[in-house]
Design an enzyme around this catalytic site. Structure first.
Site, PDB file in Angstrom:
ATOM      1  N   GLY A 112      -8.021  21.081  -4.358  1.00  0.00           N
ATOM      2  CA  GLY A 112      -6.795  21.158  -2.894  1.00  0.00           C
ATOM      3  C   GLY A 112      -6.458  22.593  -2.159  1.00  0.00           C
ATOM      4  O   GLY A 112      -6.033  21.862  -1.326  1.00  0.00           O
ATOM      5  N   GLN A 113      -6.925  22.721  -2.516  1.00  0.00           N
ATOM      6  CA  GLN A 113      -7.805  24.452  -1.048  1.00  0.00           C
ATOM      7  C   GLN A 113      -7.709  24.249   0.026  1.00  0.00           C
ATOM      8  O   GLN A 113      -7.172  24.408   1.192  1.00  0.00           O
ATOM      9  CB  GLN A 113      -7.873  25.646  -2.670  1.00  0.00           C
ATOM     10  CG  GLN A 113      -7.703  27.015  -0.614  1.00  0.00           C
ATOM     11  CD  GLN A 113      -7.560  28.180  -2.236  1.00  0.00           C
ATOM     12  OE1 GLN A 113      -8.580  27.759  -3.042  1.00  0.00           O
ATOM     13  NE2 GLN A 113      -7.798  29.143  -1.895  1.00  0.00           N
ATOM     14  N   MET A 156      -7.736  11.830  -5.544  1.00  0.00           N
ATOM     15  CA  MET A 156      -9.658  10.416  -4.721  1.00  0.00           C
ATOM     16  C   MET A 156      -9.238   9.837  -4.890  1.00  0.00           C
ATOM     17  O   MET A 156      -8.692   9.062  -6.446  1.00  0.00           O
ATOM     18  CB  MET A 156     -10.594  11.913  -5.625  1.00  0.00           C
ATOM     19  CG  MET A 156     -10.765  12.022  -7.990  1.00  0.00           C
ATOM     20  SD  MET A 156     -12.131  12.616  -7.687  1.00  0.00           S
ATOM     21  CE  MET A 156     -12.242  10.968  -8.819  1.00  0.00           C
ATOM     22  N   ALA A 157     -10.302   9.115  -3.801  1.00  0.00           N
ATOM     23  CA  ALA A 157     -10.981   7.462  -4.097  1.00  0.00           C
ATOM     24  C   ALA A 157     -11.510   7.702  -5.762  1.00  0.00           C
ATOM     25  O   ALA A 157     -12.341   8.268  -5.394  1.00  0.00           O
ATOM     26  CB  ALA A 157     -11.010   6.981  -3.408  1.00  0.00           C
ATOM     27  N   SER A 214      -6.515  -0.989  -5.650  1.00  0.00           N
ATOM     28  CA  SER A 214      -6.637  -1.436  -4.196  1.00  0.00           C
ATOM     29  C   SER A 214      -7.009  -1.709  -4.440  1.00  0.00           C
ATOM     30  O   SER A 214      -8.013  -2.747  -5.470  1.00  0.00           O
ATOM     31  CB  SER A 214      -6.662   0.059  -3.648  1.00  0.00           C
ATOM     32  OG  SER A 214      -8.590  -0.100  -3.780  1.00  0.00           O
ATOM     33  N   LYS A 220     -19.839   6.369 -14.682  1.00  0.00           N
ATOM     34  CA  LYS A 220     -18.935   7.201 -15.067  1.00  0.00           C
ATOM     35  C   LYS A 220     -17.566   6.453 -13.986  1.00  0.00           C
ATOM     36  O   LYS A 220     -16.383   6.507 -14.220  1.00  0.00           O
ATOM     37  CB  LYS A 220     -19.287   9.054 -14.914  1.00  0.00           C
ATOM     38  CG  LYS A 220     -20.450   9.000 -15.758  1.00  0.00           C
ATOM     39  CD  LYS A 220     -20.811  10.537 -16.331  1.00  0.00           C
ATOM     40  CE  LYS A 220     -21.894  11.173 -15.969  1.00  0.00           C
ATOM     41  NZ  LYS A 220     -21.478  12.552 -16.506  1.00  0.00           N
ATOM     42  N   HIS A 249       1.197  -1.212   0.398  1.00  0.00           N
ATOM     43  CA  HIS A 249      -0.430   0.172   0.118  1.00  0.00           C
ATOM     44  C   HIS A 249       0.740   1.485  -0.274  1.00  0.00           C
ATOM     45  O   HIS A 249       1.876   1.658   1.112  1.00  0.00           O
ATOM     46  CB  HIS A 249      -1.121   0.112   0.916  1.00  0.00           C
ATOM     47  CG  HIS A 249      -1.658   1.257   1.482  1.00  0.00           C
ATOM     48  ND1 HIS A 249      -2.247   2.024   2.747  1.00  0.00           N
ATOM     49  CD2 HIS A 249      -3.223   1.672   0.144  1.00  0.00           C
ATOM     50  CE1 HIS A 249      -3.046   2.467   1.779  1.00  0.00           C
ATOM     51  NE2 HIS A 249      -4.053   2.031   1.225  1.00  0.00           N
TER      52      HIS A 249
HETATM   53  P1  NAI Z   1     -11.709  13.337  -0.347  1.00  0.00           P
HETATM   54  O1  NAI Z   1     -13.182  12.949  -0.774  1.00  0.00           O
HETATM   55  O2  NAI Z   1     -11.623  13.971   0.495  1.00  0.00           O
HETATM   56  O3  NAI Z   1     -11.436  14.499  -2.241  1.00  0.00           O
HETATM   57  C1  NAI Z   1     -11.346  14.546  -2.804  1.00  0.00           C
HETATM   58  C2  NAI Z   1     -10.478  16.237  -3.725  1.00  0.00           C
HETATM   59  O4  NAI Z   1     -11.722  16.689  -3.532  1.00  0.00           O
HETATM   60  C3  NAI Z   1      -9.080  16.387  -3.285  1.00  0.00           C
HETATM   61  O5  NAI Z   1      -8.893  16.530  -4.537  1.00  0.00           O
HETATM   62  C4  NAI Z   1      -9.916  17.553  -2.578  1.00  0.00           C
HETATM   63  O6  NAI Z   1      -8.903  18.281  -2.506  1.00  0.00           O
HETATM   64  C5  NAI Z   1     -10.895  17.957  -3.290  1.00  0.00           C
HETATM   65  N1  NAI Z   1     -11.482  19.184  -2.460  1.00  0.00           N
HETATM   66  C6  NAI Z   1     -12.523  18.304  -1.342  1.00  0.00           C
HETATM   67  N2  NAI Z   1     -13.112  19.697  -0.755  1.00  0.00           N
HETATM   68  C7  NAI Z   1     -13.048  20.297  -1.499  1.00  0.00           C
HETATM   69  C8  NAI Z   1     -13.597  21.445  -2.298  1.00  0.00           C
HETATM   70  N3  NAI Z   1     -13.917  22.519  -0.917  1.00  0.00           N
HETATM   71  N4  NAI Z   1     -13.432  21.954  -2.766  1.00  0.00           N
HETATM   72  C9  NAI Z   1     -12.392  21.907  -3.547  1.00  0.00           C
HETATM   73  N5  NAI Z   1     -11.858  20.478  -4.023  1.00  0.00           N
HETATM   74  C10 NAI Z   1     -12.389  20.340  -2.566  1.00  0.00           C
HETATM   75  O7  NAI Z   1     -10.802  12.617  -0.818  1.00  0.00           O
HETATM   76  P2  NAI Z   1     -10.936  10.919  -0.610  1.00  0.00           P
HETATM   77  O8  NAI Z   1     -11.679  10.520  -2.371  1.00  0.00           O
HETATM   78  O9  NAI Z   1     -11.728  10.426   0.087  1.00  0.00           O
HETATM   79  O10 NAI Z   1      -9.743  10.258  -0.861  1.00  0.00           O
HETATM   80  C11 NAI Z   1      -8.739  10.686   0.080  1.00  0.00           C
HETATM   81  C12 NAI Z   1      -7.431   9.727  -0.094  1.00  0.00           C
HETATM   82  O11 NAI Z   1      -7.227   8.625  -0.405  1.00  0.00           O
HETATM   83  C13 NAI Z   1      -6.548  10.310  -0.867  1.00  0.00           C
HETATM   84  O12 NAI Z   1      -5.570  10.925  -0.645  1.00  0.00           O
HETATM   85  C14 NAI Z   1      -6.152   8.546  -2.073  1.00  0.00           C
HETATM   86  O13 NAI Z   1      -4.920   9.471  -2.006  1.00  0.00           O
HETATM   87  C15 NAI Z   1      -6.106   8.070  -0.781  1.00  0.00           C
HETATM   88  N6  NAI Z   1      -6.677   6.923  -1.010  1.00  0.00           N
HETATM   89  C16 NAI Z   1      -5.323   6.047  -1.286  1.00  0.00           C
HETATM   90  C17 NAI Z   1      -5.503   4.855  -1.862  1.00  0.00           C
HETATM   91  C18 NAI Z   1      -4.092   4.064  -2.177  1.00  0.00           C
HETATM   92  O14 NAI Z   1      -4.759   2.580  -2.155  1.00  0.00           O
HETATM   93  N7  NAI Z   1      -3.270   3.945  -2.275  1.00  0.00           N
HETATM   94  C19 NAI Z   1      -6.735   4.237  -2.007  1.00  0.00           C
HETATM   95  C20 NAI Z   1      -8.049   5.607  -2.189  1.00  0.00           C
HETATM   96  C21 NAI Z   1      -7.534   6.376  -1.751  1.00  0.00           C
END
Ligand code: NAI
Length: 350
Positions: free
Chosen positions: A307-308, A176-177, A140, A225, A116
């Protein structure tokens, strides 16, 4: 509890090293985990350390891997991770991708047989820090239904994309996931005996459920999608590298004594080979400003660039320390390596 970046990093290094990971790999893992916590991505921060420690202690991460970088063309390469620590393998592979993109304009580097890798925007940020565009995708374990299905096939297959701006190391970053919510959110609801929105997950018949104990699989974002995006990630980071794909991807929890064979792909683009880097960075900064100046919808105070939200958390934590859940910090500060709570214990998708 609040903790400084330095203390958090050192605690994670100590724990993973004590579990058996060599020091340099423990340092990279700590770096990636603290990167996540600093940005408020706690699902992929220090709370994962005990799981990693258990897997390392039980032999499920190769602590002495034979990392091998195989250049397959002017812009392409495969990094063989040999069951080693995913954070380290993905970071080293991005270092190589950066060198290739600096020289040739683009680079595509696959990582195979890794464990991971955490919050994958860590790797795209490596690229933006040196004026390159980064795109990273990875596999994953299977836990999401395909659109219209009643059993899991793809994983939460994340996508990270980042473009550098001219503003002080800042980038526009999507990370994002491809599922609506992480599995961790279901566990959280179970622990609090709370219901979940019916848009997150399905029961054994593929029907939306609000009962976290009834969940058999997660839903992709935006129906077909998101399902299509999961497919794209699996093809690029799994099938392309000749790795197990779809529902054959190894489970996070099934057997902690076995190396995982996960795949990841970095794509790096050098704007200098297209429209030029200074104009590119200037335009990205302009987009960030434009977005911040868009009239907010009812109920919103401001439009943020992608990302902000994480950049805002970084600023707050810089001044006040990083917020870490008490139990996690207590574990990190204790002498315990792990409490044997993950191996074959996760009921997910069973
Ligand atoms: P999330 O739903 O918290 O955020 C998704 C995206 O939306 C981000 O780019 C965030 O900056 C953007 N965002 C959130 N609120 C916003 C707003 N108000 N305005 C503008 N943009 C906004 O992320 P999620 O889907 O829960 O993923 C969390 C982490 O999990 C990520 O870092 C991802 O890489 C990691 N992950 C890693 C896995 C692995 O196997 N290595 C598998 C699945 C997820």
């Amino acid at each position: 509890m609040r903790v400084t970046e330095e203390e958090l990093k050192q605690l994670i290094i100590n724990k993973l090293h004590k579990a058996g990971l060599q020091e340099s790999h423990a340092e990279t893992a700590a770096d990636v985990l603290v990167f996540a916590d600093q940005r408020g991505i706690h699902s992929h921060g220090a709370m994962r350390v005990e799981y990693y420690a258990e897997r390392i202690a039980k032999g499920g991460i190769n602590t002495n891997p034979d990392f091998r970088f195989e250049k397959t063309g002017p812009c392409s390469a495969v990094f063989h991770a040999d069951g080693g620590n995913g954070h380290t393998a993905a970071k080293l592979a991005m270092d190589e991708a950066i060198k290739m993109a600096k020289e040739n304009g683009v680079a595509i580097v696959g990582v195979r047989d890794m464990s991971h890798s955490g919050a994958i925007s860590y790797f795209t940020e490596q690229a933006t820090q040196v004026d390159l565009i980064g795109l990273t995708v990875c596999q994953s374990d299977p836990m999401a239904v395909p659109f219209g299905g009643a059993e899991p096939y793809y994983g939460t297959n994340p996508i990270a994309f980042a473009a550098p701006s001219s503003e002080d190391g800042k980038s526009m970053t999507l990370d994002m996931a491809t599922t609506v919510q992480a599995w961790g959110k279901i566990l959280h609801a179970r622990s609090k005996h709370e219901s979940i929105p019916d848009t997150w997950a399905v029961n054994g018949n593929g029907e939306p459920t609000t009962d976290p104990f009834d969940v058999k699989a997660l839903l992709p974002i935006s129906g077909p999608k998101g399902y299509g995006l999961m497919m794209m990630v699996d093809v690029l980071s799994g099938v392309l590298l000749g790795l197990p794909f779809g529902n054959k991807v190894s489970s996070m929890y099934d057997n902690l004594a076995e190396y995982r064979k996960l795949g990841l792909l970095h794509i790096v683009i050098n704007p200098e080979f297209f429209g030029g880097i200074s104009g590119f960075k200037k335009d990205i900064s302009q987009s960030m400003d434009d977005l911040n100046n868009i009239k907010p919808a009812t109920g919103f105070s401001k439009v943020l660039y992608p990302g902000q939200n994480n950049d805002i958390v970084i600023e707050e934590y810089k001044n006040n320390g990083i917020e870490i859940v008490d139990d996690v910090l207590e574990y990190l500060r204790s002498d315990v390596i792990h409490n044997n709570q993950y191996d074959n214990k996760d009921p997910f998708a069973k």
